[in-house]
Design a protein around this motif. Structure first.
Motif, PDB file in Angstrom:
ATOM      1  N   ALA A   1      -2.450   2.673   6.813  1.00  0.00           N
ATOM      2  CA  ALA A   1      -2.255   1.291   6.361  1.00  0.00           C
ATOM      3  C   ALA A   1      -2.213   0.324   7.529  1.00  0.00           C
ATOM      4  O   ALA A   1      -1.949  -0.865   7.345  1.00  0.00           O
ATOM      5  N   GLY A   2      -2.447   0.808   8.738  1.00  0.00           N
ATOM      6  CA  GLY A   2      -2.515  -0.073   9.891  1.00  0.00           C
ATOM      7  C   GLY A   2      -1.397   0.159  10.891  1.00  0.00           C
ATOM      8  O   GLY A   2      -0.489   0.968  10.684  1.00  0.00           O
ATOM      9  N   THR A   3      -1.485  -0.571  11.991  1.00  0.00           N
ATOM     10  CA  THR A   3      -0.463  -0.549  13.040  1.00  0.00           C
ATOM     11  C   THR A   3       0.271  -1.878  13.043  1.00  0.00           C
ATOM     12  O   THR A   3      -0.350  -2.938  13.024  1.00  0.00           O
ATOM     13  N   LEU A   4       1.574  -1.815  13.048  1.00  0.00           N
ATOM     14  CA  LEU A   4       2.418  -3.013  13.083  1.00  0.00           C
ATOM     15  C   LEU A   4       2.990  -3.167  14.484  1.00  0.00           C
ATOM     16  O   LEU A   4       3.760  -2.327  14.939  1.00  0.00           O
ATOM     17  N   TRP A   5       2.594  -4.223  15.169  1.00  0.00           N
ATOM     18  CA  TRP A   5       3.095  -4.486  16.524  1.00  0.00           C
ATOM     19  C   TRP A   5       4.283  -5.433  16.455  1.00  0.00           C
ATOM     20  O   TRP A   5       4.198  -6.511  15.855  1.00  0.00           O
ATOM     21  N   LEU A   6       5.397  -5.042  17.057  1.00  0.00           N
ATOM     22  CA  LEU A   6       6.600  -5.870  17.050  1.00  0.00           C
ATOM     23  C   LEU A   6       6.695  -6.662  18.348  1.00  0.00           C
ATOM     24  O   LEU A   6       6.491  -6.115  19.442  1.00  0.00           O
ATOM     25  N   PRO A   7       7.029  -7.946  18.250  1.00  0.00           N
ATOM     26  CA  PRO A   7       7.103  -8.773  19.464  1.00  0.00           C
ATOM     27  C   PRO A   7       8.353  -8.462  20.273  1.00  0.00           C
ATOM     28  O   PRO A   7       9.430  -8.221  19.703  1.00  0.00           O
TER      29      PRO A   7
ATOM     30  N   THR B   1       0.838  -1.192   0.000  1.00  0.00           N
ATOM     31  CA  THR B   1       0.000   0.000   0.000  1.00  0.00           C
ATOM     32  C   THR B   1       0.880   1.252   0.000  1.00  0.00           C
ATOM     33  O   THR B   1       2.097   1.173   0.157  1.00  0.00           O
ATOM     34  N   SER B   2       0.245   2.404  -0.154  1.00  0.00           N
ATOM     35  CA  SER B   2       0.984   3.668  -0.095  1.00  0.00           C
ATOM     36  C   SER B   2       0.669   4.448   1.172  1.00  0.00           C
ATOM     37  O   SER B   2       1.188   5.545   1.374  1.00  0.00           O
ATOM     38  N   GLY B   3      -0.183   3.868   2.041  1.00  0.00           N
ATOM     39  CA  GLY B   3      -0.602   4.575   3.241  1.00  0.00           C
ATOM     40  C   GLY B   3       0.464   4.600   4.322  1.00  0.00           C
ATOM     41  O   GLY B   3       1.408   3.811   4.325  1.00  0.00           O
ATOM     42  N   SER B   4       0.301   5.512   5.251  1.00  0.00           N
ATOM     43  CA  SER B   4       1.241   5.636   6.364  1.00  0.00           C
ATOM     44  C   SER B   4       1.069   4.466   7.327  1.00  0.00           C
ATOM     45  O   SER B   4       0.001   3.882   7.457  1.00  0.00           O
ATOM     46  N   VAL B   5       2.141   4.132   8.025  1.00  0.00           N
ATOM     47  CA  VAL B   5       2.181   2.985   8.934  1.00  0.00           C
ATOM     48  C   VAL B   5       2.658   3.445  10.293  1.00  0.00           C
ATOM     49  O   VAL B   5       3.610   4.234  10.407  1.00  0.00           O
ATOM     50  N   LEU B   6       2.019   2.940  11.346  1.00  0.00           N
ATOM     51  CA  LEU B   6       2.457   3.190  12.717  1.00  0.00           C
ATOM     52  C   LEU B   6       3.031   1.903  13.275  1.00  0.00           C
ATOM     53  O   LEU B   6       2.364   0.866  13.286  1.00  0.00           O
ATOM     54  N   ILE B   7       4.290   1.942  13.712  1.00  0.00           N
ATOM     55  CA  ILE B   7       4.948   0.772  14.289  1.00  0.00           C
ATOM     56  C   ILE B   7       4.977   0.930  15.798  1.00  0.00           C
ATOM     57  O   ILE B   7       5.451   1.940  16.314  1.00  0.00           O
ATOM     58  N   ARG B   8       4.465  -0.055  16.509  1.00  0.00           N
ATOM     59  CA  ARG B   8       4.447  -0.033  17.962  1.00  0.00           C
ATOM     60  C   ARG B   8       5.303  -1.165  18.502  1.00  0.00           C
ATOM     61  O   ARG B   8       5.380  -2.239  17.922  1.00  0.00           O
ATOM     62  N   GLY B   9       5.916  -0.946  19.640  1.00  0.00           N
ATOM     63  CA  GLY B   9       6.722  -1.981  20.263  1.00  0.00           C
ATOM     64  C   GLY B   9       7.589  -1.415  21.359  1.00  0.00           C
ATOM     65  O   GLY B   9       7.806  -0.197  21.433  1.00  0.00           O
TER      66      GLY B   9
ATOM     67  N   GLY C   1      13.942  -1.122  21.600  1.00  0.00           N
ATOM     68  CA  GLY C   1      14.906  -2.127  21.183  1.00  0.00           C
ATOM     69  C   GLY C   1      14.337  -3.293  20.408  1.00  0.00           C
ATOM     70  O   GLY C   1      15.041  -4.288  20.198  1.00  0.00           O
ATOM     71  N   THR C   2      13.092  -3.213  19.956  1.00  0.00           N
ATOM     72  CA  THR C   2      12.502  -4.330  19.219  1.00  0.00           C
ATOM     73  C   THR C   2      12.763  -4.261  17.712  1.00  0.00           C
ATOM     74  O   THR C   2      12.344  -5.152  16.972  1.00  0.00           O
ATOM     75  N   GLY C   3      13.427  -3.215  17.242  1.00  0.00           N
ATOM     76  CA  GLY C   3      13.797  -3.147  15.827  1.00  0.00           C
ATOM     77  C   GLY C   3      12.837  -2.361  14.962  1.00  0.00           C
ATOM     78  O   GLY C   3      12.603  -2.706  13.800  1.00  0.00           O
ATOM     79  N   LYS C   4      12.307  -1.276  15.493  1.00  0.00           N
ATOM     80  CA  LYS C   4      11.296  -0.514  14.744  1.00  0.00           C
ATOM     81  C   LYS C   4      11.870   0.107  13.465  1.00  0.00           C
ATOM     82  O   LYS C   4      11.214   0.099  12.425  1.00  0.00           O
ATOM     83  N   GLU C   5      13.091   0.644  13.542  1.00  0.00           N
ATOM     84  CA  GLU C   5      13.666   1.212  12.315  1.00  0.00           C
ATOM     85  C   GLU C   5      13.996   0.130  11.294  1.00  0.00           C
ATOM     86  O   GLU C   5      13.858   0.341  10.082  1.00  0.00           O
TER      87      GLU C   5
ATOM     88  N   THR D   1       6.656   4.357  17.913  1.00  0.00           N
ATOM     89  CA  THR D   1       6.702   4.800  19.306  1.00  0.00           C
ATOM     90  C   THR D   1       6.540   3.597  20.214  1.00  0.00           C
ATOM     91  O   THR D   1       5.970   2.579  19.829  1.00  0.00           O
ATOM     92  N   ASN D   2       7.070   3.723  21.426  1.00  0.00           N
ATOM     93  CA  ASN D   2       6.805   2.723  22.467  1.00  0.00           C
ATOM     94  C   ASN D   2       5.853   3.292  23.515  1.00  0.00           C
ATOM     95  O   ASN D   2       5.633   2.680  24.554  1.00  0.00           O
ATOM     96  N   ILE D   3       5.298   4.457  23.228  1.00  0.00           N
ATOM     97  CA  ILE D   3       4.349   5.119  24.125  1.00  0.00           C
ATOM     98  C   ILE D   3       2.925   4.795  23.670  1.00  0.00           C
ATOM     99  O   ILE D   3       2.646   4.745  22.467  1.00  0.00           O
TER     100      ILE D   3
END
Length: 550
Positions: free
Chosen positions: A372-378, A227-235, A238-242, A347-349
């Motif tokens: 485009a959704g939220t991506l949760w990192l384990p 997709t071309s939409g923006s993504v929010l990464i949560r975790g 130190g979980t590797g968001k970048e 963000t982790n907040i």
């Protein structure tokens, strides 16, 4: 098994059947058409010379007996199918991995193997009228059983039967798609399905691991990349968001365009607007020349905004406007400038909770940040099966960075020790620990538990093992203490008075000394802070309270 191809399980009564003393030539034809490299140990097809296979395939009949001979009665084996699915495949290290995908037939023929049916296809029964009834398809029964044990495993129907007869049913059971066995475009569709839905690691390398939780995150990242939409990464930190932000960019159609990363936590509030949107010469003191902001530099590409939770209210408003209009307004310029930038933020907040409370974060901005959704990192504690691979990766990385460090073997006991730790800082903590161990022991051929112990002992609570992370989180600062509930001082004192260490098994204290020291230190420090707060002198001149230190 190759580590660069996804492993799929094909459950099919016809192509999965074993042929004693020979190959299943029908299977060979299927594999050549779909680009599947057959690695079934029993009765494998001759497909090792495929030029461009899309996957490695293990075939499973899903029936008993297999092989079947004339006179045998063939019955469906639901328990065997579920066991094959849940069992996964074994990698070169001997570890069990989840199947990348299940390819599932619909109609399975049962009954007696006769001379006539065996002549048509070795080991195949005559079949019964109920086998061909879409309401009785054994493949649907298998899919339903799979969903009872695994709701996320990708399953694709591969059949010569009509899609229309079962499309509602397999849609409700969350199958990924349907491949018609005899349609010319099905092989291309299979490659697309594998790219989009398969549980596969990051073969390009930066994201290391094959645990189920990581593979699920990678699959969602691949879907987001389309997709071309923006993504929010949560975790957690130190979980590797970048790393995941770069993965999404590199997997997307923008992969040949710029990728820019900015951390809002490290940008001063005074220059944040200029850093992101740019400025013109003379727009403020020190602006000696025009400067492009991060949005302009990332034009046509991707901008990663880390620590988005640290954005102040004014900056949030400007970010919202950019995401809504696709235009930036550099500081000191009258005209806005259009930009084509995909924003990935992290963000982790808990910004959603902050927005719900009206506590400094805009709810409308959150909606734009996660189009485009939220991506949760384990966290690492949920993917400890990856620690052997991560340890190997970080050890080699540390050796290369050191320059003169010897290449060492990693003892199994070292892996066990690393897996026993909680790693509150996740990948960052594990990497730092291994890097320090290599730095302190550059001239040794082994990475031993004693090397890790020495780092853990120096780090105190930072890497301490926690038996129940949902109840107690090992603190790294006085503000990083999370205990289930809020015990009163009276309750704490009662627990301390009633605890008898002699009543506990000696194993209870193994490796816990540093955690106990850390917990006691935090308790004493918080007790002192509470006492200071409780004895503050409030006055007209100092309504917040004057601290009295005795």
């Amino acid at each position: 098994m190759s580590s660069q191809l996804p492993q799929v399980l094909v459950i099919d009564d016809f192509f999965g059947r074993a042929v004693p003393g020979s190959y299943n030539h029908d299977r060979t034809t299927l594999c050549e058409k779909f680009g599947l490299k057959d690695i079934t140990q029993h009765g494998a097809a001759k497909t090792e010379l495929l030029e461009d296979p899309c996957a490695e395939a293990v075939f499973f009949r899903g029936q008993l007996p297999d092989p079947a001979a004339i006179g045998d009665t063939v019955t469906n084996d639901l328990n065997g199918c579920v066991s094959a699915v849940v069992g996964g495949w074994q990698d070169e290290r001997g570890s069990k991995q989840p199947w990348a995908m299940i390819l599932l037939d619909l109609c399975f023929y049962t009954g007696t193997v006769t001379k006539q049916s065996d002549r048509r296809a070795v080991g195949m029964p005559e079949g019964q009228s109920t086998d061909n009834d879409p309401n009785n398809y054994f493949g649907i029964e298998i899919l339903r059983a799979i969903r009872e044990v695994d709701s996320a495993l990708p399953v694709v129907i591969l059949s010569s039967k009509s899609r229309e007869d079962v499309n509602l049913t397999f849609s409700e059971l969350n199958a990924c798609g349907f491949l018609a066995r005899d349609t010319h475009d099905s092989p291309l569709k299979l490659r697309e399905y594998l790219k989009r839905h398969a549980l596969v690691p990051d073969f390009s390398g930066p994201i290391v691991g094959t645990s189920r939780s990581l593979l699920l995150a990678l699959r969602k990242a691949r879907l987001m990349a389309e997709t071309s939409g923006s993504v929010l990464i949560r975790g957690e930190p130190g979980t590797g968001k970048e790393l995941f932000a770069r993965f999404i960019h590199n997997t997307s159609a923008r992969s040949d365009q710029p990728f820019e990363a900015r951390s809002l936590a490290s940008i001063s509030r005074d220059i944040a607007e200029s850093e992101l949107f740019g400025h013109s010469k003379g727009s403020f003191t020190g602006a000696i020349a025009d400067r492009q902001g991060a949005f302009e530099v990332a034009d046509h590409g991707t901008l990663f905004l880390d620590e988005i939770g640290d954005a102040n209210t004014e900056l949030q408003s400007k970010l919202l406007r950019v995401l809504e209009t696709g235009e930036i307004h550099p500081v000191g310029r009258d005209k806005a400038r259009p930009v084509d930038v995909r924003v990935i933020s992290a963000t982790n907040i808990d910004i959603e909770n902050r927005a719900a409370r009206g506590d400094g974060f805009r709810e409308d901005l959150i909606g734009r940040l996660r189009q485009a959704g939220t991506l949760w990192l384990p966290p690492l504690r949920d993917r400890k099966d990856d620690i052997p691979l991560l340890t190997e990766h970080f050890t080699r990385q540390a050796e290369d960075e050191h320059g003169r460090a010897m290449r060492r073997k990693i003892l199994p006991e070292t892996i066990s020790l690393l897996q026993s730790q909680e790693w509150p800082g996740n990948l960052r903590d594990l990497k730092n620990c291994i890097a320090q161990a290599v730095m302190e022991h550059p001239d040794l051929e082994y990475l031993t538990p004693s090397h890790i112990h020495s780092i853990l002992n120096k780090s105190g609570a930072a890497y301490g093992a926690v038996s129940n992370p949902q109840v107690i989180k090992v603190p790294r600062s006085l503000d990083d203490v999370a205990v289930a509930g809020t015990p009163t001082m009276i309750k704490v004192l009662e627990v301390l008075r009633s605890y008898d260490p002699n009543a506990e098994a000696s194993s209870e204290w193994t490796g816990q000394i540093f955690r106990a020291q850390a917990a006691w230190s935090v308790f004493v420090a918080n007790m002192v802070l509470s006492s200071i707060r409780a004895t503050k002198r409030i006055s007209v001149e100092c309504p917040e309270g004057e601290v009295l230190i005795h």
